[in-house]
Write an enzyme that holds these catalytic residues in place. Structure first.
Site, mmCIF file in Angstrom:
data_model
loop_
_atom_site.group_PDB
_atom_site.id
_atom_site.type_symbol
_atom_site.label_atom_id
_atom_site.label_comp_id
_atom_site.label_asym_id
_atom_site.label_seq_id
_atom_site.Cartn_x
_atom_site.Cartn_y
_atom_site.Cartn_z
ATOM 1 N N ALA A 28 -7.592 -8.170 -2.930
ATOM 2 C CA ALA A 28 -7.611 -9.559 -3.367
ATOM 3 C C ALA A 28 -9.056 -10.040 -3.306
ATOM 4 O O ALA A 28 -9.860 -9.499 -2.537
ATOM 5 C CB ALA A 28 -6.748 -10.394 -2.429
ATOM 6 N N GLY A 35 -5.026 -5.318 -1.614
ATOM 7 C CA GLY A 35 -4.248 -5.545 -2.835
ATOM 8 C C GLY A 35 -4.400 -4.429 -3.861
ATOM 9 O O GLY A 35 -3.519 -4.236 -4.707
ATOM 10 N N GLU A 66 -2.004 -1.845 -2.766
ATOM 11 C CA GLU A 66 -0.662 -2.402 -3.036
ATOM 12 C C GLU A 66 -0.342 -2.351 -4.534
ATOM 13 O O GLU A 66 0.795 -2.079 -4.931
ATOM 14 C CB GLU A 66 -0.592 -3.837 -2.503
ATOM 15 C CG GLU A 66 -0.650 -3.873 -0.973
ATOM 16 C CD GLU A 66 -0.877 -5.263 -0.411
ATOM 17 O OE1 GLU A 66 -1.891 -5.895 -0.785
ATOM 18 O OE2 GLU A 66 -0.055 -5.728 0.396
ATOM 19 N N GLU A 123 -6.699 -5.415 5.678
ATOM 20 C CA GLU A 123 -6.534 -6.855 5.893
ATOM 21 C C GLU A 123 -6.776 -7.270 7.333
ATOM 22 O O GLU A 123 -7.252 -8.377 7.602
ATOM 23 C CB GLU A 123 -5.127 -7.299 5.459
ATOM 24 C CG GLU A 123 -4.900 -7.341 3.964
ATOM 25 C CD GLU A 123 -4.512 -6.004 3.347
ATOM 26 O OE1 GLU A 123 -4.562 -4.969 4.043
ATOM 27 O OE2 GLU A 123 -4.165 -6.003 2.153
#
Ligand code: CAA
Length: 260
Positions: free
Chosen positions: A67, A113, A116, A136
């Site tokens: 992200a 992300g 993911e 994270e």
């Protein structure tokens, strides 16, 4: 169809979808998420009849480095971490439930992300320089786009726990050994392999392909774990540690976490 952060090209009935923010290592900012949502909900219809999608990152360093952390200070300010997580999960469900195969060509960092996103694709082919991780925890948050749920599915509880708790990265060979990726190959061969897989799947009955995707996903059942992940992501995103973790990344320093 034109997007700011996605390149869409169609060749030999394959859609080449490239996340195109190489200077930010293809980090998923707000706009990129909205563009992915658009492509996988309606935009793909403009590509005609295609076998599948080859999803990759622009440049030679990253698939997706996660992200966009530079947008995180706003998230800390607005306290909308749970919505951010839910939006990411929704977009990745569109990919996981897409009726045509989506193959991630993981050509560098697949972190947070990015890992993911790769896991939401149906198959993953990695180049030898690829690396994977859920870092994270280094930012004082947890994976929020399905990482706590899908990493278990691919590599089991022990290694999932290790990667999520330490934030460590693994290389492409190890990712292959653990079953996180289907193939690890030199760069050109990786692309060829991904295209070959799409050609093979494209020669099968499209209805059978779509139903196979649906049923393999169905094995993994309900969405409760994903809802719990979003709620917990929202909680961690309200902490001072999250603000500290995001600031430390932006200021290129080590974070000083205090547990609140
Ligand atoms: N968000 C925003 N910008 C990012 C980024 C990210 N996730 N990752 C890299 N960038 C930017 C850097 O800030 C840098 O920009 P500037 O040139 O403007 O400083 C540029 O991309 C190049 O990165 P680095 O200088 O850091 O390159 P490096 O080779 O030294 O390190 C890296 C590469 C190890 C991938 C490092 O960039 C890194 O650790 N990135 C962050 C990875 C990460 O923590 N991802 C998880 C994000 S959180 C998440 O995804 C949440 C979720 O599940 C909901």
């Amino acid at each position: 169809m034109s997007y700011n952060n996605l390149l869409v090209e169609v060749e030999d009935r394959v859609v080449f979808l490239t996340i195109n923010r190489p200077r930010a290592l293809n980090a998923l900012n707000d706009q990129t998420f909205e563009e992915l949502r658009h492509f996988f909900s309606t935009g793909y219809r403009e590509c005609g009849d295609f076998h599948g999608v080859l999803l990759t990152g622009a440049g030679d360093r990253a698939f997706v480095a996660g992200a966009d952390i530079k947008e995180f200070l706003d998230v800390a300010e607005q306290g909308n971490g749970e919505q951010l997580s839910r939006r990411g999960q929704e977009v990745f469900f569109l990919i996981e439930r897409f009726h045509r195969p989506v193959i991630a060509l993981v050509n560098g960092f697949a972190l947070g992300g990015g890992c993911e996103l790769a896991m939401a694709c149906h198959l993953r082919v990695a180049t030898e320089n690829a690396s994977f991780g859920q870092p994270e925890v280094n930012l004082g948050i947890i994976p929020g786009y399905g990482g706590t749920q899908r990493l278990n599915q691919y590599i089991g509880k022990g290694k999932t726990m290790e990667l999520i708790l330490t934030g460590d990265r693994i290389g492409a060979e190890e990712a292959h050994r653990l079953g996180l990726v289907n193939y690890t190959l030199p760069r050109d061969e990786a692309r060829e392999k991904a295209l070959e897989l799409l050609r093979v799947i494209g020669s099968k009955g499209p209805v059978a392909v779509a139903q196979s995707i649906r049923l393999v996903n169905a094995y993994y059942g309900g969405d409760e774990g994903f809802h719990a992940e979003s709620a917990a992501f929202g909680e961690t995103a309200k902490t001072e540690d999250f603000r500290e973790g995001a600031s430390a990344f932006i200021e290129k320093r080590i974070a000083n976490f205090r547990g609140k």
